[in-house]
Design a protein around this motif. Sequence first.
Motif, PDB file in Angstrom:
ATOM      1  N   THR A   1       0.788  -1.311   0.045  1.00 25.12           N
ATOM      2  CA  THR A   1       0.016   0.078  -0.120  1.00 25.12           C
ATOM      3  C   THR A   1       1.047   1.181   0.176  1.00 25.12           C
ATOM      4  OG1 THR A   1      -0.167   0.176   2.452  1.00 25.12           O
ATOM      5  CG2 THR A   1      -1.783  -1.061   1.263  1.00 25.12           C
ATOM      6  N   ALA A   2       2.148   1.140   0.040  1.00 29.09           N
ATOM      7  CA  ALA A   2       2.965   2.243   0.339  1.00 29.09           C
ATOM      8  C   ALA A   2       3.622   2.485  -1.043  1.00 29.09           C
ATOM      9  CB  ALA A   2       4.222   1.828   1.053  1.00 29.09           C
ATOM     10  N   ASN A   3       4.118   3.712  -1.086  1.00 32.14           N
ATOM     11  CA  ASN A   3       4.875   4.230  -2.409  1.00 32.14           C
ATOM     12  C   ASN A   3       6.303   4.369  -2.370  1.00 32.14           C
ATOM     13  OD1 ASN A   3       4.767   4.823  -5.116  1.00 32.14           O
ATOM     14  ND2 ASN A   3       4.525   7.149  -4.780  1.00 32.14           N
ATOM     15  N   GLY A   4       6.811   3.840  -1.013  1.00 31.88           N
ATOM     16  CA  GLY A   4       8.193   3.925  -0.837  1.00 31.88           C
ATOM     17  C   GLY A   4       8.484   2.925   0.182  1.00 31.88           C
ATOM     18  N   GLY A   5       9.711   3.058   0.885  1.00 37.59           N
ATOM     19  CA  GLY A   5      10.027   2.029   2.100  1.00 37.59           C
ATOM     20  C   GLY A   5      11.042   0.929   1.398  1.00 37.59           C
ATOM     21  N   LEU A   6      10.875  -0.210   2.211  1.00 38.53           N
ATOM     22  CA  LEU A   6      11.877  -1.324   1.878  1.00 38.53           C
ATOM     23  C   LEU A   6      11.350  -1.743   0.477  1.00 38.53           C
ATOM     24  CD1 LEU A   6      12.624  -2.771   5.281  1.00 38.53           C
ATOM     25  CD2 LEU A   6      13.988  -1.215   4.040  1.00 38.53           C
ATOM     26  N   TYR A   7      12.458  -2.602  -0.620  1.00 41.19           N
ATOM     27  CA  TYR A   7      12.103  -3.247  -1.424  1.00 41.19           C
ATOM     28  C   TYR A   7      11.760  -4.503  -1.258  1.00 41.19           C
ATOM     29  CZ  TYR A   7      14.264   0.444  -4.748  1.00 41.19           C
ATOM     30  OH  TYR A   7      14.459   1.514  -5.273  1.00 41.19           O
ATOM     31  N   LYS A   8      10.483  -5.220  -1.943  1.00 42.67           N
ATOM     32  CA  LYS A   8      10.479  -6.584  -1.589  1.00 42.67           C
ATOM     33  C   LYS A   8      11.535  -7.393  -2.470  1.00 42.67           C
ATOM     34  CE  LYS A   8       6.803  -9.983  -2.382  1.00 42.67           C
ATOM     35  NZ  LYS A   8       5.173 -10.293  -2.735  1.00 42.67           N
ATOM     36  N   VAL A   9      11.744  -8.475  -1.912  1.00 46.57           N
ATOM     37  CA  VAL A   9      12.940  -9.457  -2.386  1.00 46.57           C
ATOM     38  C   VAL A   9      12.303 -10.696  -2.637  1.00 46.57           C
ATOM     39  CG1 VAL A   9      14.865  -7.948  -1.784  1.00 46.57           C
ATOM     40  CG2 VAL A   9      14.044  -9.725  -0.401  1.00 46.57           C
ATOM     41  N   ASP A  10      13.131 -11.589  -3.653  1.00 47.25           N
ATOM     42  CA  ASP A  10      12.564 -12.767  -3.583  1.00 47.25           C
ATOM     43  C   ASP A  10      13.213 -13.835  -2.928  1.00 47.25           C
ATOM     44  OD1 ASP A  10      14.952 -13.080  -5.075  1.00 47.25           O
ATOM     45  OD2 ASP A  10      14.075 -13.190  -7.099  1.00 47.25           O
ATOM     46  N   SER A  11      13.244 -15.047  -2.915  1.00 45.36           N
ATOM     47  CA  SER A  11      13.921 -16.005  -2.339  1.00 45.36           C
ATOM     48  C   SER A  11      15.475 -15.972  -2.448  1.00 45.36           C
ATOM     49  CB  SER A  11      13.389 -17.333  -2.487  1.00 45.36           C
ATOM     50  OG  SER A  11      13.476 -17.775  -3.792  1.00 45.36           O
ATOM     51  N   ASN A  12      15.841 -15.415  -3.712  1.00 40.09           N
ATOM     52  CA  ASN A  12      17.213 -15.286  -3.819  1.00 40.09           C
ATOM     53  C   ASN A  12      17.688 -13.960  -3.395  1.00 40.09           C
ATOM     54  OD1 ASN A  12      17.541 -17.746  -5.164  1.00 40.09           O
ATOM     55  ND2 ASN A  12      16.691 -17.080  -6.939  1.00 40.09           N
ATOM     56  N   GLY A  13      17.012 -13.148  -2.705  1.00 42.41           N
ATOM     57  CA  GLY A  13      17.596 -11.745  -2.406  1.00 42.41           C
ATOM     58  C   GLY A  13      17.313 -10.666  -3.340  1.00 42.41           C
ATOM     59  N   GLU A  14      16.759 -10.933  -4.575  1.00 37.84           N
ATOM     60  CA  GLU A  14      16.688 -10.160  -5.821  1.00 37.84           C
ATOM     61  C   GLU A  14      15.528  -9.311  -5.576  1.00 37.84           C
ATOM     62  OE1 GLU A  14      19.012  -9.985  -7.933  1.00 37.84           O
ATOM     63  OE2 GLU A  14      20.359 -11.458  -6.911  1.00 37.84           O
ATOM     64  N   MET A  15      15.658  -8.097  -5.996  1.00 30.03           N
ATOM     65  CA  MET A  15      14.312  -7.021  -5.876  1.00 30.03           C
ATOM     66  C   MET A  15      13.417  -7.756  -6.771  1.00 30.03           C
ATOM     67  SD  MET A  15      14.346  -2.788  -6.504  1.00 30.03           S
ATOM     68  CE  MET A  15      14.899  -3.070  -8.116  1.00 30.03           C
ATOM     69  N   VAL A  16      12.199  -7.621  -6.310  1.00 35.29           N
ATOM     70  CA  VAL A  16      11.160  -7.869  -7.385  1.00 35.29           C
ATOM     71  C   VAL A  16      10.591  -6.901  -8.233  1.00 35.29           C
ATOM     72  CG1 VAL A  16       8.527  -8.758  -7.005  1.00 35.29           C
ATOM     73  CG2 VAL A  16      10.057  -9.765  -5.502  1.00 35.29           C
ATOM     74  N   LYS A  17      10.365  -6.878  -9.148  1.00 35.00           N
ATOM     75  CA  LYS A  17      10.312  -5.763 -10.137  1.00 35.00           C
ATOM     76  C   LYS A  17       8.912  -6.079 -11.159  1.00 35.00           C
ATOM     77  CE  LYS A  17      15.179  -5.717 -10.936  1.00 35.00           C
ATOM     78  NZ  LYS A  17      16.350  -5.928 -11.953  1.00 35.00           N
ATOM     79  N   THR A  18       7.993  -4.958 -11.383  1.00 32.51           N
ATOM     80  CA  THR A  18       7.225  -5.110 -12.391  1.00 32.51           C
ATOM     81  C   THR A  18       7.659  -4.290 -13.643  1.00 32.51           C
ATOM     82  OG1 THR A  18       5.533  -5.024 -10.558  1.00 32.51           O
ATOM     83  CG2 THR A  18       4.816  -4.399 -12.831  1.00 32.51           C
ATOM     84  N   TYR A  19       7.941  -5.246 -14.775  1.00 34.85           N
ATOM     85  CA  TYR A  19       8.368  -4.624 -15.986  1.00 34.85           C
ATOM     86  C   TYR A  19       7.178  -4.089 -16.688  1.00 34.85           C
ATOM     87  CZ  TYR A  19      13.051  -6.875 -15.252  1.00 34.85           C
ATOM     88  OH  TYR A  19      14.170  -7.120 -14.747  1.00 34.85           O
ATOM     89  N   LEU A  20       7.434  -2.868 -17.343  1.00 33.54           N
ATOM     90  CA  LEU A  20       6.366  -2.394 -17.886  1.00 33.54           C
ATOM     91  C   LEU A  20       6.647  -2.418 -19.682  1.00 33.54           C
ATOM     92  CD1 LEU A  20       6.465   1.141 -15.893  1.00 33.54           C
ATOM     93  CD2 LEU A  20       4.795  -0.854 -15.675  1.00 33.54           C
ATOM     94  N   LYS A  21       6.172  -3.475 -20.075  1.00 30.75           N
ATOM     95  CA  LYS A  21       6.437  -3.643 -21.642  1.00 30.75           C
ATOM     96  C   LYS A  21       6.081  -2.611 -22.484  1.00 30.75           C
ATOM     97  CE  LYS A  21       7.116  -7.265 -23.391  1.00 30.75           C
ATOM     98  NZ  LYS A  21       8.533  -7.584 -24.062  1.00 30.75           N
ATOM     99  N   GLU A  22       4.774  -1.931 -21.956  1.00 29.00           N
ATOM    100  CA  GLU A  22       4.274  -0.665 -22.723  1.00 29.00           C
ATOM    101  C   GLU A  22       5.461   0.231 -23.002  1.00 29.00           C
ATOM    102  OE1 GLU A  22       0.871  -2.574 -20.425  1.00 29.00           O
ATOM    103  OE2 GLU A  22       2.967  -1.947 -20.032  1.00 29.00           O
ATOM    104  N   LEU A  23       6.349   0.421 -22.047  1.00 29.15           N
ATOM    105  CA  LEU A  23       7.315   1.472 -22.244  1.00 29.15           C
ATOM    106  C   LEU A  23       8.657   0.985 -22.735  1.00 29.15           C
ATOM    107  CD1 LEU A  23       6.645   3.513 -18.891  1.00 29.15           C
ATOM    108  CD2 LEU A  23       5.731   3.817 -21.163  1.00 29.15           C
ATOM    109  N   GLU A  24       8.900  -0.382 -23.218  1.00 25.11           N
ATOM    110  CA  GLU A  24      10.031  -0.767 -23.655  1.00 25.11           C
ATOM    111  C   GLU A  24      10.204  -0.331 -24.879  1.00 25.11           C
ATOM    112  OE1 GLU A  24      11.119  -5.433 -24.406  1.00 25.11           O
ATOM    113  OE2 GLU A  24      10.709  -4.929 -22.410  1.00 25.11           O
TER     114      GLU A  24
END
Length: 401
Positions: free
Chosen positions: A360-383
């Motif tokens: 619900t936040a627009n900032g703070g700590l990044y969410k990471v996966d089981s490998n410690g990598e940041m979870v990302k939402t890629y925007l194909k429309e802007l690629e």
Amino acid sequence: MNPFDLDKELREIGKAHRSEVPDIIRLHQDEVYASLSDLPMSTRSNRQQRSPKVRGLIAAAAAAAMIGIISSAYVSPAMAESLRKIPLISSIFRLADDLGLQTAGERGLVAEPNASVTHEGVTIRIPQVVYDGTRLSLAVKREGEGFAGSISDVEIMQDNNDTTYRYQKGAITDVEMLIDGTSIHDPSLSDKAGLIGKPTSDPNVVLYELIGFSRLEHQNQSLPDQFQLTAKISLEGIDAPYVIHVPVRKNTDQMIVSSGETREWNGLQITLEQLKFTPITTDLIVNLERTDKSGMRGDPNLLFEVWDDRGRELGRISGKGVYRDDRQQQQRLELMFDRFEDAPESITIKPFLPVFQDPTANGGLYKVDSNGEMVKTYLKELEITIPVDHVGLDKLYDAQW
């Protein structure tokens, strides 16, 4: 340390009272990826505020400390003597976690001013520099005895809202860079160079990089092709600052690809203005504009990756963002990355939004996966994918000084 582990720590620190941060703290930020309203690094007395529009992504500098050490037990005495004669900083450029600097060491793109100053039996030396017109890399080497720790040692102490810093003897406490006698933090400058730092595997050596961003609406960099660099460096326990003068000259060619490709998503339009290649650095300029006129100021968390046609991602170096209008509806981003391993046929710019631990936040700590990598939402429309002059870039990459 995983890059995003460090990023989480920095975000936790950011929840506390914001205080002035000395240069030496920023030496622990190896790769700086930020779309900033000002500079990616500054001195204690000249700190700039980061843009609230585009978050910085910081990768851990600890990777430099993982450089392997060759044991003398496995080489002949003659080889060991030869290795001892190789300049230390040359080996740092070649072993750095940065393909561009590795290339500089291998292709003879290193200048050797070997400038130094000595105070109270302690010498600060700048043996070699690398400059491609976009970023200047130089090493600061400490020589002497009686040091309690590394050149970048500092202890951070927090008491309620107060933060203080305690330095070991011989540690750097402040750094200022001047271009032809003018400080990079001079308020009269409209286009300021940025300064970042990287620790190395040697406790007596720190690598600094001076980043020359393009002037708004022009291709020229904020760093000239040739200039006199003055480095003012202060050490704990040494009364007088070290003032070292180093002549600098660009020693590589460049290739510029103008684009104009535009994509739009959710009322946000991005335009790829240009890409600039050197044998060491890849420089990307992107324009952002709010098209829905909703009063929103761009997207505060939009970040970018650069990939080649073989699925290889470039490492991030630095970045800067400048608003074009008072309402902050238009922004020009200049993002710097490492070089490609070899010349690609095409490259792809991949915008993405980081996912935060609190959805619900627009900032703070990044969410990471089981490998410690940041979870990302890629925007194909802007690629955006654009072709590259493979032959021309291959020739640029293979050029010797």
